[in-house]
Design an enzyme around this catalytic site. Structure first.
Site, PDB file in Angstrom:
ATOM      1  N   ASN A 146       1.173 -13.633  -5.041  1.00  0.00           N
ATOM      2  CA  ASN A 146       1.196 -14.754  -4.348  1.00  0.00           C
ATOM      3  C   ASN A 146       1.310 -16.014  -5.113  1.00  0.00           C
ATOM      4  O   ASN A 146       0.982 -15.944  -6.222  1.00  0.00           O
ATOM      5  CB  ASN A 146      -0.262 -14.686  -3.919  1.00  0.00           C
ATOM      6  N   TYR A 147       2.553 -16.793  -4.759  1.00  0.00           N
ATOM      7  CA  TYR A 147       2.696 -17.998  -5.538  1.00  0.00           C
ATOM      8  C   TYR A 147       2.867 -18.947  -4.661  1.00  0.00           C
ATOM      9  O   TYR A 147       3.280 -18.934  -3.342  1.00  0.00           O
ATOM     10  CB  TYR A 147       3.826 -17.698  -6.383  1.00  0.00           C
TER      11      TYR A 147
ATOM     12  N   GLY B  60      -5.746 -19.900  10.759  1.00  0.00           N
ATOM     13  CA  GLY B  60      -4.371 -19.230  10.370  1.00  0.00           C
ATOM     14  C   GLY B  60      -3.933 -18.288  11.323  1.00  0.00           C
ATOM     15  O   GLY B  60      -4.669 -17.672  12.105  1.00  0.00           O
ATOM     16  N   ARG B  61      -2.452 -17.501  10.849  1.00  0.00           N
ATOM     17  CA  ARG B  61      -2.061 -16.575  11.585  1.00  0.00           C
ATOM     18  C   ARG B  61      -2.606 -15.278  11.231  1.00  0.00           C
ATOM     19  O   ARG B  61      -2.454 -14.783  10.237  1.00  0.00           O
ATOM     20  CB  ARG B  61      -0.572 -16.473  11.486  1.00  0.00           C
TER      21      ARG B  61
ATOM     22  N   HIS C 136       1.237  -5.726 -17.566  1.00  0.00           N
ATOM     23  CA  HIS C 136       0.640  -6.920 -18.322  1.00  0.00           C
ATOM     24  C   HIS C 136       1.831  -7.470 -19.281  1.00  0.00           C
ATOM     25  O   HIS C 136       2.111  -8.703 -19.270  1.00  0.00           O
ATOM     26  CB  HIS C 136      -0.458  -6.545 -19.153  1.00  0.00           C
TER      27      HIS C 136
ATOM     28  N   HIS D 290       0.644  -1.189  -0.001  1.00  0.00           N
ATOM     29  CA  HIS D 290       0.135  -0.045  -0.125  1.00  0.00           C
ATOM     30  C   HIS D 290       0.995   1.226   0.003  1.00  0.00           C
ATOM     31  O   HIS D 290       1.358   1.607   0.969  1.00  0.00           O
ATOM     32  CB  HIS D 290      -0.884   0.070   1.176  1.00  0.00           C
TER      33      HIS D 290
ATOM     34  N   HIS E 220      -0.539  -6.756  -5.513  1.00  0.00           N
ATOM     35  CA  HIS E 220      -0.640  -8.027  -4.714  1.00  0.00           C
ATOM     36  C   HIS E 220       0.053  -9.294  -5.537  1.00  0.00           C
ATOM     37  O   HIS E 220       0.136  -8.954  -6.590  1.00  0.00           O
ATOM     38  CB  HIS E 220      -1.951  -8.401  -4.680  1.00  0.00           C
TER      39      HIS E 220
END
Lengths: 330, 330
Positions: free
Chosen positions: A115-116, A287-288, A147, A103, A113
């Site tokens: 995430n893998y 989850g945490r 992109h 942010h 964002h």
């Protein structure tokens, strides 16, 4: 179609990759920020595994940035995943991944964002993840650059990865109750094991589903190919985002732009808490919490009935940029 | 157990009550605020019905307050409700209700929520709703006053209403991922048609479920009794909340208290978007988004890993006030 088993050192290699990605991204971001530093919390999961959460607060570029690594295992995957992968029922599972949300302070710099992740459970394994960009003020060339860079990471693995995963991203990061996408998208994929179909989301007739169904050639990639693909994607993040942040970080802004940014951040919260499977899954399965909700913005505003002035950049954002489109055209 | 049908003018009478409650509460709040005024939007629902949403912004007492009335009808209730009321499947439905969330400016004044609603669908009808208080700074006497007033509204209808609905409220307004209640509770009930069991929530062994199962006497109230009960509850709101707001609104506060308030408001967002059935149901079924999300605070803050100083009022809030307890004792 039988999927070949992963190599015996698969878990160690992917988890090392995820750790390396966290390290490289944090180093790159700290350099980009120029002032802030990441603070790390290591944590253990009572049911098995753990992770390291890193957060940078009150930086020069970043108002807040969080980068998580985790590696967990347990008796059985939750029902929501088993529904998509029934072969995994009754088996133990292993999962590792890296995720990140930034942010920025300046409203001209987009939120982003990444995430893998990688799963093994009984006879099945798969890679998932993606990256997507959420601008507050619209710049077509930024969307194009983001992109293009992701497409460049996808193409060496398979020419159909980008077209399918780009559409899947538009589909996944969609706020139904606002009828808008979260941002200008990027790529998103899940349950990838090297076999067709590439699209494995819940929709039957979405553009991603239709495009994937229309592909003529069978797809047959091995574990190593997808591991390489995950690497390429992860390492494409800094080249995809860095130049955009550099270009926009010094644009002067006032209270109006700041307030619009805080308002739009509300949409990020709405998406993550109402729709994001990872967030909901994490919260519902112990989850945490602090690591999961690191994705939420440091400061957010809601305003009943807000409407941007016609013809303003704020109106342009929702009218043009928050609808799926081909950012590589033109 | 057969439930007697509602009187033929039931819908008109309840919807008039809900409108009256909205009017009375808005008038009372505007008087209490002393500066702000409610702005109204009337809206229609394409599938049948409509409502009026009223919001007061930037008042003296209230940073934001929203009070909604709605009256809607349609072909069939959604699956989530039919699961609890299978007799309603295949029937048209009618629903009317009033809901309210107030976000005061001074952190010493609690946030508060109220919702009362009525449903008819084929052979079944029921009343639902409740009110709950979410303080930022703890005052035992405020919790006591709020609960006492609600108990006073419940007792004339049935002596077991308050003990069951108080426990149900603690159960419903619970953030599992934070292991805390949303606030100090109040009352909450649903699917009430005058018959036992009083508790009709999803849990089998919760305190509310156990207490309700342990009741010896059969309960047999009619439609008129529950209509009266809904009235009593709705009209108890201003006496329950007004004196607390008056008592706390002039307490001086600084940046620290304000920041804690913004932080705690994050929990309100988390509850409403992750757990609240009304919010999720509304968003997923094309409700009026702006009216539904009127419950979200005007300004909110998240902070990774925040821990209040030991022994501070901020620590006391979570350690003592956000765990279910008998507020009438002592």
């Amino acid at each position: 179609m039988t999927v070949s088993p992963p190599p015996s050192d698969a878990q160690a290699r992917v988890s090392q990759l995820m750790r390396d990605l966290q390290d490289e991204i944090c180093q790159g971001l700290a350099r980009l920020d120029g002032a802030g530093e990441f603070q790390e919390d290591s944590w253990e999961r009572p049911e098995g595994g753990g992770g390291r959460s890193r957060v940078l607060r009150e930086g020069k570029l970043l108002e807040q940035g969080g980068v998580n690594f985790s590696e967990v295992w347990g008796q059985e995957l939750p029902p929501s995943i088993l529904k998509q992968r029934p072969e995994a029922a009754g088996h133990g599972f292993y999962a590792t991944g890296t995720s990140m949300v930034l942010h920025p302070r300046n409203p001209y710099v987009p939120t982003v964002h990444l995430n893998y992740r990688y799963f093994e459970a009984g006879p099945v394994w798969w890679f998932g993840g993606g990256a997507d960009l959420t601008p507050y003020y619209p710049f077509r060339e930024d969307a194009q650059h983001f992109h293009r860079t992701l497409k460049g990471a996808c193409d060496p693995s398979h020419p159909e990865f980008y077209p399918v995963f780009k559409r899947w991203c538009d589909e996944y990061f969609y706020l139904k109750h606002r009828q808008e996408t979260r941002g200008i998208g990027g790529i998103f994929f899940d349950y990838q094991d090297g076999q067709a179909p590439l699209y494995r989301g819940p929709e039957k007739d979405s553009p991603a589903a239709q495009y994937s169904q229309g592909l003529e050639n069978p797809i047959s990639l091995g574990w190593e190919d997808l591991f390489q693909f995950a690497q390429n994607c992860g390492r494409a993040f800094l080249p995809a985002y860095g130049p955009i942040a550099e270009k926009r970080r010094a644009i002067p802004y006032g209270e109006e732009e700041r307030q619009f940014q805080l308002y739009r951040r509300g949409r990020y919260v709405e998406f993550n808490l109402v729709y994001d499977r990872g967030t909901i899954f994490g919260l519902q399965t112990n989850g945490r919490t602090e690591s999961i909700l690191m994705s939420l913005p440091p400061l957010v505003r809601w305003q009943y009935g807000y409407q941007p002035a016609p013809g303003s950049p704020e109106a342009e954002l929702t009218e043009i940029y928050l609808k799926p489109q081909d950012w590589l055209a033109g």
